[in-house]
Design a protein around this motif. Structure first.
Motif, PDB file in Angstrom:
ATOM      1  N   GLU A  14      43.594  36.720  31.764  1.00 30.91           N
ATOM      2  CA  GLU A  14      42.821  37.938  32.056  1.00 30.91           C
ATOM      3  C   GLU A  14      41.511  37.603  32.768  1.00 30.91           C
ATOM      4  O   GLU A  14      41.120  38.269  33.722  1.00 30.91           O
ATOM      5  N   GLU A  15      40.824  36.548  32.313  1.00 26.00           N
ATOM      6  CA  GLU A  15      39.571  36.139  32.952  1.00 26.00           C
ATOM      7  C   GLU A  15      39.822  35.640  34.373  1.00 26.00           C
ATOM      8  O   GLU A  15      39.047  35.929  35.280  1.00 26.00           O
ATOM      9  N   GLN A  16      40.914  34.900  34.560  1.00 24.91           N
ATOM     10  CA  GLN A  16      41.253  34.425  35.891  1.00 24.91           C
ATOM     11  C   GLN A  16      41.549  35.604  36.818  1.00 24.91           C
ATOM     12  O   GLN A  16      41.095  35.641  37.959  1.00 24.91           O
ATOM     13  N   PHE A  19      38.324  37.396  37.781  1.00 24.35           N
ATOM     14  CA  PHE A  19      37.598  36.661  38.814  1.00 24.35           C
ATOM     15  C   PHE A  19      38.247  36.876  40.175  1.00 24.35           C
ATOM     16  O   PHE A  19      37.576  37.138  41.170  1.00 24.35           O
ATOM     17  N   TYR A  20      39.572  36.786  40.202  1.00 23.76           N
ATOM     18  CA  TYR A  20      40.329  36.971  41.446  1.00 23.76           C
ATOM     19  C   TYR A  20      40.070  38.359  42.033  1.00 23.76           C
ATOM     20  O   TYR A  20      39.781  38.504  43.227  1.00 23.76           O
ATOM     21  N   GLN A  21      40.137  39.395  41.211  1.00 23.49           N
ATOM     22  CA  GLN A  21      39.927  40.761  41.693  1.00 23.49           C
ATOM     23  C   GLN A  21      38.485  40.964  42.178  1.00 23.49           C
ATOM     24  O   GLN A  21      38.254  41.623  43.185  1.00 23.49           O
ATOM     25  N   LYS A  22      37.523  40.401  41.470  1.00 20.22           N
ATOM     26  CA  LYS A  22      36.120  40.522  41.876  1.00 20.22           C
ATOM     27  C   LYS A  22      35.881  39.816  43.210  1.00 20.22           C
ATOM     28  O   LYS A  22      35.174  40.335  44.073  1.00 20.22           O
ATOM     29  N   LEU A  23      36.448  38.627  43.377  1.00 18.66           N
ATOM     30  CA  LEU A  23      36.287  37.899  44.626  1.00 18.66           C
ATOM     31  C   LEU A  23      36.912  38.678  45.784  1.00 18.66           C
ATOM     32  O   LEU A  23      36.318  38.816  46.846  1.00 18.66           O
ATOM     33  N   ARG A  24      38.102  39.211  45.572  1.00 21.05           N
ATOM     34  CA  ARG A  24      38.777  39.989  46.608  1.00 21.05           C
ATOM     35  C   ARG A  24      37.943  41.223  46.995  1.00 21.05           C
ATOM     36  O   ARG A  24      37.791  41.541  48.163  1.00 21.05           O
ATOM     37  N   ALA A  25      37.401  41.914  45.999  1.00 23.72           N
ATOM     38  CA  ALA A  25      36.580  43.100  46.256  1.00 23.72           C
ATOM     39  C   ALA A  25      35.308  42.721  47.016  1.00 23.72           C
ATOM     40  O   ALA A  25      34.885  43.445  47.930  1.00 23.72           O
ATOM     41  N   LYS A  26      34.709  41.590  46.664  1.00 25.70           N
ATOM     42  CA  LYS A  26      33.485  41.136  47.339  1.00 25.70           C
ATOM     43  C   LYS A  26      33.767  40.839  48.813  1.00 25.70           C
ATOM     44  O   LYS A  26      33.002  41.233  49.695  1.00 25.70           O
ATOM     45  N   VAL A  27      34.868  40.153  49.085  1.00 21.30           N
ATOM     46  CA  VAL A  27      35.225  39.842  50.467  1.00 21.30           C
ATOM     47  C   VAL A  27      35.525  41.121  51.237  1.00 21.30           C
ATOM     48  O   VAL A  27      35.074  41.300  52.371  1.00 21.30           O
TER      49      VAL A  27
END
Length: 158
Positions: A14-16, A19-27
């Motif tokens: 879940e934490e991984q 992080f993946y979703q947050k990074l994708r949204a930031k990009v």
């Protein structure tokens, strides 16, 4: 790094994923505000989180041999390198362009060595993995070859 740091458990799935979703949204947010050359890079940069996720999943796949995992590990470390050819700290998410070049080279190598199903089962991107790799390798090759990482891959890794 100390042994104490290395003995800590991996983040939960879940934490991984978070992080993946947050990074994708930031990009994606960064790309939404860009045009011109950076906008053209955008479709490649957006694959950075997907490719990073794929590489990390490949590290834990017991069907992948140690030598290939060494290459995958080098690709993961390249994402973390504070100073690479296009440092994210200086150019923002656009700095992931060279990371994408390195990751695509590694994924392409793995696709030539292992059945595509093994690699594809770890792919979390919206588009088909083979299309992404082919698209970046083919249509992006003239642009990518101008990037320092693209020249490095051509010179030293082939």
């Amino acid at each position: 790094m100390t042994n104490e740091y290395l003995s800590k458990p991996l983040p939960s799935v879940e934490e991984q994923q978070d992080f993946y979703q947050k990074l994708r949204a930031k990009v994606q947010t960064w790309l939404d505000n860009k045009s011109g050359m950076v906008g053209k890079l955008g479709k490649y940069v957006l694959f950075a989180p997907d490719l990073f996720h794929l590489l990390t999943k490949m590290m834990f796949d017991n069907r992948i041999d140690a030598k290939s995992k060494g290459m995958v590990g080098a690709g993961i470390l390249y994402f973390f390198a504070p100073l690479d050819f296009l440092p994210e700290i200086l150019v923002g998410p656009g700095g992931f362009a060279d990371d994408v070049v390195v990751a695509v080279y590694i994924v392409n190598t793995l696709l030539n060595k292992f059945p595509s199903e093994i690699i594809e089962e770890h792919w979390a991107g919206d588009e088909e993995l083979l299309s992404v790799v082919r698209g970046i390798s083919d249509s992006g090759s003239k642009f990518v070859s101008k990037l320092p990482a693209g020249r490095l891959v051509k010179r030293f890794l082939k």
